[in-house]
Scaffold this motif. Sequence first.
Motif, mmCIF file in Angstrom:
data_model
loop_
_atom_site.group_PDB
_atom_site.id
_atom_site.type_symbol
_atom_site.label_atom_id
_atom_site.label_comp_id
_atom_site.label_asym_id
_atom_site.label_seq_id
_atom_site.Cartn_x
_atom_site.Cartn_y
_atom_site.Cartn_z
ATOM 1 N N LEU A 1 0.830 -1.207 0.000
ATOM 2 C CA LEU A 1 0.000 0.000 0.000
ATOM 3 C C LEU A 1 0.865 1.258 0.000
ATOM 4 N N ALA A 2 1.946 1.250 0.775
ATOM 5 C CA ALA A 2 2.850 2.403 0.798
ATOM 6 C C ALA A 2 3.502 2.609 -0.572
ATOM 7 N N CYS A 3 3.909 1.526 -1.223
ATOM 8 C CA CYS A 3 4.502 1.629 -2.561
ATOM 9 C C CYS A 3 3.485 2.172 -3.557
ATOM 10 N N LEU A 4 2.249 1.714 -3.453
ATOM 11 C CA LEU A 4 1.196 2.188 -4.342
ATOM 12 C C LEU A 4 0.930 3.676 -4.130
ATOM 13 N N ALA B 1 -6.180 7.589 -12.042
ATOM 14 C CA ALA B 1 -7.501 7.192 -11.544
ATOM 15 C C ALA B 1 -7.544 5.678 -11.352
ATOM 16 N N GLY B 2 -6.931 4.948 -12.276
ATOM 17 C CA GLY B 2 -6.855 3.485 -12.149
ATOM 18 C C GLY B 2 -6.026 3.053 -10.959
ATOM 19 N N LEU B 3 -4.895 3.722 -10.736
ATOM 20 C CA LEU B 3 -4.072 3.397 -9.563
ATOM 21 C C LEU B 3 -4.813 3.698 -8.267
ATOM 22 N N PHE B 4 -5.569 4.792 -8.264
ATOM 23 C CA PHE B 4 -6.347 5.111 -7.072
ATOM 24 C C PHE B 4 -7.432 4.061 -6.850
ATOM 25 N N THR B 5 -8.006 3.546 -7.933
ATOM 26 C CA THR B 5 -8.986 2.465 -7.814
ATOM 27 C C THR B 5 -8.355 1.241 -7.169
ATOM 28 N N VAL B 6 -7.148 0.893 -7.611
ATOM 29 C CA VAL B 6 -6.430 -0.240 -7.017
ATOM 30 C C VAL B 6 -6.142 0.022 -5.541
ATOM 31 N N THR C 1 -7.287 -1.249 0.025
ATOM 32 C CA THR C 1 -7.717 -0.781 1.342
ATOM 33 C C THR C 1 -8.944 -1.556 1.799
ATOM 34 N N MET C 2 -9.890 -1.764 0.897
ATOM 35 C CA MET C 2 -11.100 -2.509 1.249
ATOM 36 C C MET C 2 -10.771 -3.948 1.630
ATOM 37 N N VAL C 3 -9.889 -4.572 0.873
ATOM 38 C CA VAL C 3 -9.481 -5.947 1.186
ATOM 39 C C VAL C 3 -8.777 -5.987 2.538
ATOM 40 N N THR C 4 -7.905 -5.013 2.778
ATOM 41 C CA THR C 4 -7.174 -4.973 4.047
ATOM 42 C C THR C 4 -8.135 -4.772 5.213
ATOM 43 N N ILE C 5 -9.102 -3.881 5.058
ATOM 44 C CA ILE C 5 -10.089 -3.675 6.120
ATOM 45 C C ILE C 5 -10.885 -4.957 6.351
ATOM 46 N N TRP C 6 -11.265 -5.618 5.271
ATOM 47 C CA TRP C 6 -12.024 -6.858 5.399
ATOM 48 C C TRP C 6 -11.195 -7.929 6.107
ATOM 49 N N MET C 7 -9.913 -8.035 5.759
ATOM 50 C CA MET C 7 -9.065 -9.076 6.343
ATOM 51 C C MET C 7 -8.689 -8.790 7.793
ATOM 52 N N TYR C 8 -8.379 -7.528 8.096
ATOM 53 C CA TYR C 8 -7.804 -7.219 9.398
ATOM 54 C C TYR C 8 -8.663 -6.336 10.281
ATOM 55 N N GLY C 9 -9.639 -5.676 9.722
ATOM 56 C CA GLY C 9 -10.372 -4.699 10.510
ATOM 57 C C GLY C 9 -11.824 -5.006 10.744
ATOM 58 N N SER C 10 -12.280 -6.214 10.445
ATOM 59 C CA SER C 10 -13.707 -6.496 10.557
ATOM 60 C C SER C 10 -14.205 -6.443 11.996
ATOM 61 N N TRP D 1 -17.211 1.992 -0.675
ATOM 62 C CA TRP D 1 -17.980 1.501 -1.836
ATOM 63 C C TRP D 1 -18.295 2.611 -2.845
ATOM 64 N N PRO D 2 -18.849 3.754 -2.415
ATOM 65 C CA PRO D 2 -19.078 4.805 -3.415
ATOM 66 C C PRO D 2 -17.772 5.357 -3.982
ATOM 67 N N THR D 3 -16.716 5.342 -3.175
ATOM 68 C CA THR D 3 -15.423 5.826 -3.655
ATOM 69 C C THR D 3 -14.894 4.933 -4.764
ATOM 70 N N ILE D 4 -14.989 3.628 -4.600
ATOM 71 C CA ILE D 4 -14.455 2.738 -5.633
ATOM 72 C C ILE D 4 -15.302 2.796 -6.902
#
Length: 135
Positions: A27-30, A62-67, A72-81, A94-97
């Motif tokens: 995420l930091a590299c992105l 815009a594509g990189l921001f989408t990624v 971020t969503m995957v990370t929240i799902w994996m570690y922040g649920s 969701w609206p952001t993506i």
Amino acid sequence: VACWISLWDLRGEQSWPMPTVLIFFALACLLYLLARIDRAPNPPTGPVAIQAYHREEGWKYAGLFTVEVALTMVTIWMYGSGTQNWVGENAANWPTIVACLTATVSRNRWVQSAALVVILAVWVWYFVTLQSALT
């Protein structure tokens, strides 16, 4: 900023396994790539054609921001649920993506401008709604 705020609840974790560290490093590299790719190159002579650059290359960042939002969503799902703001974080992402994907696919500057307005509105809502969690 959106990534950092979305991951703020993870500050209380007692230990970080290596896959977690690698995901945050990615995420930091992105984020670095996002900061780097939206800068127009300096021509050897003459002014920078900033509007032409953004018109031609805007879909890339815009594509990189989408990624970045997707990771971020995957990370929240994996570690922040289990965190206190999980529902709000996902409600903001969701609206952001969707706006990011729309801006990536469309080359129309009005569509891209509308996507930016949606993203900014979501951020305002997010800051107002979840401000107490940041203290």
